[in-house]
Design an enzyme around this catalytic site. Structure first.
Site, mmCIF file in Angstrom:
data_model
loop_
_atom_site.group_PDB
_atom_site.id
_atom_site.type_symbol
_atom_site.label_atom_id
_atom_site.label_comp_id
_atom_site.label_asym_id
_atom_site.label_seq_id
_atom_site.Cartn_x
_atom_site.Cartn_y
_atom_site.Cartn_z
ATOM 1 N N HIS A 112 -0.460 10.973 -2.491
ATOM 2 C CA HIS A 112 -1.590 10.794 -1.771
ATOM 3 C C HIS A 112 -2.522 12.009 -1.562
ATOM 4 O O HIS A 112 -3.793 11.848 -1.802
ATOM 5 C CB HIS A 112 -1.370 9.717 -0.441
ATOM 6 C CG HIS A 112 -2.850 9.545 0.279
ATOM 7 N ND1 HIS A 112 -3.405 10.273 1.094
ATOM 8 C CD2 HIS A 112 -3.526 8.508 0.198
ATOM 9 C CE1 HIS A 112 -4.454 9.761 1.623
ATOM 10 N NE2 HIS A 112 -4.758 8.729 1.094
ATOM 11 N N HIS A 126 0.943 -1.121 -0.023
ATOM 12 C CA HIS A 126 0.005 0.045 -0.008
ATOM 13 C C HIS A 126 0.963 1.171 -0.059
ATOM 14 O O HIS A 126 1.526 1.367 1.098
ATOM 15 C CB HIS A 126 -0.764 0.005 1.070
ATOM 16 C CG HIS A 126 -1.696 1.123 1.429
ATOM 17 N ND1 HIS A 126 -1.992 1.917 2.488
ATOM 18 C CD2 HIS A 126 -2.970 1.437 0.461
ATOM 19 C CE1 HIS A 126 -2.948 2.701 2.365
ATOM 20 N NE2 HIS A 126 -3.338 2.720 1.111
#
Ligand code: G3P
Ligand code: CA
Length: 243
Positions: free
Chosen positions: A51, A6
């Protein structure tokens, strides 16, 4: 259970950086399924891997990704502990790093970070880059935005697409509503339906967990228990511990 990294190996290395992706790529031989990352567009249309919509948390800069050109953005640093500082990578830089392994089967989940700011044209742009590299059958596109996935599906009828949300019930609702997704991407604690209700779907669950530079807790997830809930894949910040 298939294990994905991730934002790269984001517990030991800063998320969404070349070092975090390099370390994850090294795990391909140990059975890592692939890497998950997040993409956004700069002011001048460069696709970058990042992100947050803002650069404040992970760099020494301030403001929104979309308000900077890439040349401006790359002057900011991501501190990487003992290794040299990095800049926010372009999506192509990451593909250049991963492509050889991807041709051999390593996968990439590209999360389109467009539910806060829609980045018009982003779906076509990311799809064009993936096609340019000949990696269309190695990627999974995902987004929290059903509208964006609908656009992606209209661009490519064969693309693999995952519907993101917190609860699996909401992922399924949006999927069945016609967004064009073929997999469910819920939060790992959002498994609020009996597995019979989503039998046959790939379910890739994501975790929040600790990110670099926080210290790991040392606790281990019970992957067997997750599998029993119907989860087929997990995105882990520390995949190296589970492989
Ligand atoms: O794609 C799964 C997961 O990454 C979604 O949440 O906030 O980590 O991008 P987030
Ligand atoms: Ca993500």
């Amino acid at each position: 259970m298939k294990i994905w990294a991730h934002r790269g190996c984001s517990q030991r290395y800063p998320e969404n950086t070349i070092i975090a992706f390099s370390k994850a790529a090294e795990l391909f031989d140990k059975g890592l399924e692939g890497i998950e990352l997040d993409v956004q567009l700069t002011k001048d249309g460069e696709m970058v891997v990042m992100h947050d919509e803002r650069i404040d948390r992970t760099t020494d800069g301030y403001g929104f990704v979309r308000d900077y050109t890439f040349d401006e953005l790359k002057t900011f640093h991501i501190h990487t502990g003992n290794t040299a500082a990095e800049h926010i990578p372009t999506f192509k830089e990451v593909l250049d790093l991963l492509k050889d392994r991807m041709y051999k089967g390593f996968r990439l989940n590209i999360e389109l970070k467009n539910s806060v700011y829609p980045y018009p044209g982003m779906e076509e742009r990311v799809h064009d880059i993936v096609e340019e590299y000949g990696l269309h059958d190695k990627v999974v596109y995902s987004s929290f935005s059903a509208k964006s996935l609908e656009i992606m599906r209209s661009i490519d009828s064969k693309a693999e697409i995952g519907m993101l949300d917190t609860k699996v019930s909401d992922c399924l609702y949006k999927l069945k509503g016609g967004c064009g997704a073929d997999a469910l991407h819920p939060y790992w604690q959002g498994m609020d339906l009996p597995r019979e209700e989503f039998e046959g779907y790939t379910v890739r669950a994501w975790l929040s967990g600790h990110l670099y530079p926080e210290k790991p807790t040392g606790g281990r997830l019970d992957l067997q228990a997750l599998e029993e809930k119907g989860i087929t894949d997990v995105f882990l910040n520390e995949p190296e511990v589970y492989l």
